[in-house]
Design a protein around this motif. Sequence first.
Motif, PDB file in Angstrom:
ATOM      1  N   GLU A  97      -2.746  11.107 -11.250  1.00 44.51           N
ATOM      2  CA  GLU A  97      -3.902  11.794 -11.407  1.00 44.51           C
ATOM      3  C   GLU A  97      -4.963  10.981 -12.158  1.00 44.51           C
ATOM      4  O   GLU A  97      -6.019  11.387 -12.310  1.00 44.51           O
ATOM      5  CB  GLU A  97      -3.967  13.142 -11.997  1.00 44.51           C
ATOM      6  N   LEU A  98      -4.429   9.615 -12.527  1.00 45.64           N
ATOM      7  CA  LEU A  98      -5.354   8.859 -13.297  1.00 45.64           C
ATOM      8  C   LEU A  98      -6.588   8.437 -12.326  1.00 45.64           C
ATOM      9  O   LEU A  98      -6.305   8.117 -11.100  1.00 45.64           O
ATOM     10  CB  LEU A  98      -4.861   7.610 -13.890  1.00 45.64           C
ATOM     11  N   ARG A 118      -5.142   2.254  -2.044  1.00 47.56           N
ATOM     12  CA  ARG A 118      -5.300   3.606  -2.247  1.00 47.56           C
ATOM     13  C   ARG A 118      -4.363   4.072  -0.739  1.00 47.56           C
ATOM     14  O   ARG A 118      -4.745   3.778   0.251  1.00 47.56           O
ATOM     15  CB  ARG A 118      -6.540   4.296  -2.463  1.00 47.56           C
ATOM     16  N   LEU A 119      -3.347   4.855  -0.709  1.00 49.30           N
ATOM     17  CA  LEU A 119      -2.861   5.258   0.449  1.00 49.30           C
ATOM     18  C   LEU A 119      -3.380   6.595   0.935  1.00 49.30           C
ATOM     19  O   LEU A 119      -3.594   7.615   0.105  1.00 49.30           O
ATOM     20  CB  LEU A 119      -1.423   5.390   0.183  1.00 49.30           C
ATOM     21  N   ARG A 120      -3.963   6.748   2.326  1.00 49.09           N
ATOM     22  CA  ARG A 120      -4.524   7.968   2.970  1.00 49.09           C
ATOM     23  C   ARG A 120      -5.453   8.601   2.132  1.00 49.09           C
ATOM     24  O   ARG A 120      -5.300   9.855   1.840  1.00 49.09           O
ATOM     25  CB  ARG A 120      -3.369   9.073   3.211  1.00 49.09           C
ATOM     26  N   PRO A 121      -6.524   7.688   1.871  1.00 50.52           N
ATOM     27  CA  PRO A 121      -7.683   8.501   1.302  1.00 50.52           C
ATOM     28  C   PRO A 121      -8.220   9.690   1.823  1.00 50.52           C
ATOM     29  O   PRO A 121      -8.333   9.449   3.110  1.00 50.52           O
ATOM     30  CB  PRO A 121      -8.872   7.204   1.209  1.00 50.52           C
ATOM     31  N   PRO A 122      -8.445  10.528   1.170  1.00 54.00           N
ATOM     32  CA  PRO A 122      -9.017  11.881   1.870  1.00 54.00           C
ATOM     33  C   PRO A 122     -10.256  11.797   2.648  1.00 54.00           C
ATOM     34  O   PRO A 122     -10.275  12.551   3.639  1.00 54.00           O
ATOM     35  CB  PRO A 122      -8.970  12.956   0.527  1.00 54.00           C
ATOM     36  N   ALA A 168      -3.466  11.261  -6.264  1.00 49.08           N
ATOM     37  CA  ALA A 168      -3.683  10.017  -5.319  1.00 49.08           C
ATOM     38  C   ALA A 168      -2.492   9.212  -5.510  1.00 49.08           C
ATOM     39  O   ALA A 168      -1.615   9.165  -6.125  1.00 49.08           O
ATOM     40  CB  ALA A 168      -4.905   9.292  -5.510  1.00 49.08           C
ATOM     41  N   ARG A 169      -2.125   8.568  -4.052  1.00 52.66           N
ATOM     42  CA  ARG A 169      -1.118   7.846  -3.891  1.00 52.66           C
ATOM     43  C   ARG A 169      -1.620   6.374  -3.638  1.00 52.66           C
ATOM     44  O   ARG A 169      -2.410   6.040  -3.221  1.00 52.66           O
ATOM     45  CB  ARG A 169      -0.257   8.163  -2.556  1.00 52.66           C
ATOM     46  N   TYR A 170      -0.809   5.255  -4.350  1.00 48.74           N
ATOM     47  CA  TYR A 170      -1.100   3.954  -4.418  1.00 48.74           C
ATOM     48  C   TYR A 170      -0.099   3.057  -4.449  1.00 48.74           C
ATOM     49  O   TYR A 170       1.249   3.512  -4.260  1.00 48.74           O
ATOM     50  CB  TYR A 170      -1.818   3.439  -5.905  1.00 48.74           C
ATOM     51  N   VAL A 171      -0.301   1.892  -3.967  1.00 46.00           N
ATOM     52  CA  VAL A 171       0.939   0.803  -3.853  1.00 46.00           C
ATOM     53  C   VAL A 171       0.164  -0.555  -4.441  1.00 46.00           C
ATOM     54  O   VAL A 171      -0.982  -0.759  -4.087  1.00 46.00           O
ATOM     55  CB  VAL A 171       1.408   0.673  -2.373  1.00 46.00           C
TER      56      VAL A 171
END
Length: 164
Positions: free
Chosen positions: A37-38, A138-142, A2-5
């Motif tokens: 992946e945390l 969370r960027l672009r949650p699925p 997952a991508r975060y900022v």
Amino acid sequence: MARYVVVLPLTPLAVGDEFTVAQWPLHVTLVEPFSTELDADVLCEALAALASGPDERPISVAVGDDAMFGPRRDILVSLVRDGGEIAALRSGAIARLRDAGVGELRPRADFRPHVTAKRHGRVRRGDRIELGTLALVRLRPPETSHHGRILGSWPFGGPTAVGD
């Protein structure tokens, strides 16, 4: 993965808030986008502890000159004059995320705090802004077509409650 900022929003954000790229709330990015992946709870715990530290309080800063960012220099931003508080908070956030196990942090050496101008608003030279909240996005949650979801939002010096 997952991508975060990690951001400092100009107005408090609530856990669960969602927005598209065009609707991003005005903010100063504290830690650039990263992948891990945390579990998000691990990230939230690390950041909540940082925001609730005894020395953490809202940061009052002045807005400086405009600049053009991005690969094509076509993104209008307003630079924020940091007296060292943002840099110290940034270092603390990066250290806590690394301690939590985030391995892909690549902080920019040429980091310049700024607020990106959006259609729905912007800041201008001479404005004073108060950065009183730390937020994990969370960027672009699925599970949604939105481009950002607030997973944690903590007022400086506030309680250590972790977002959902």
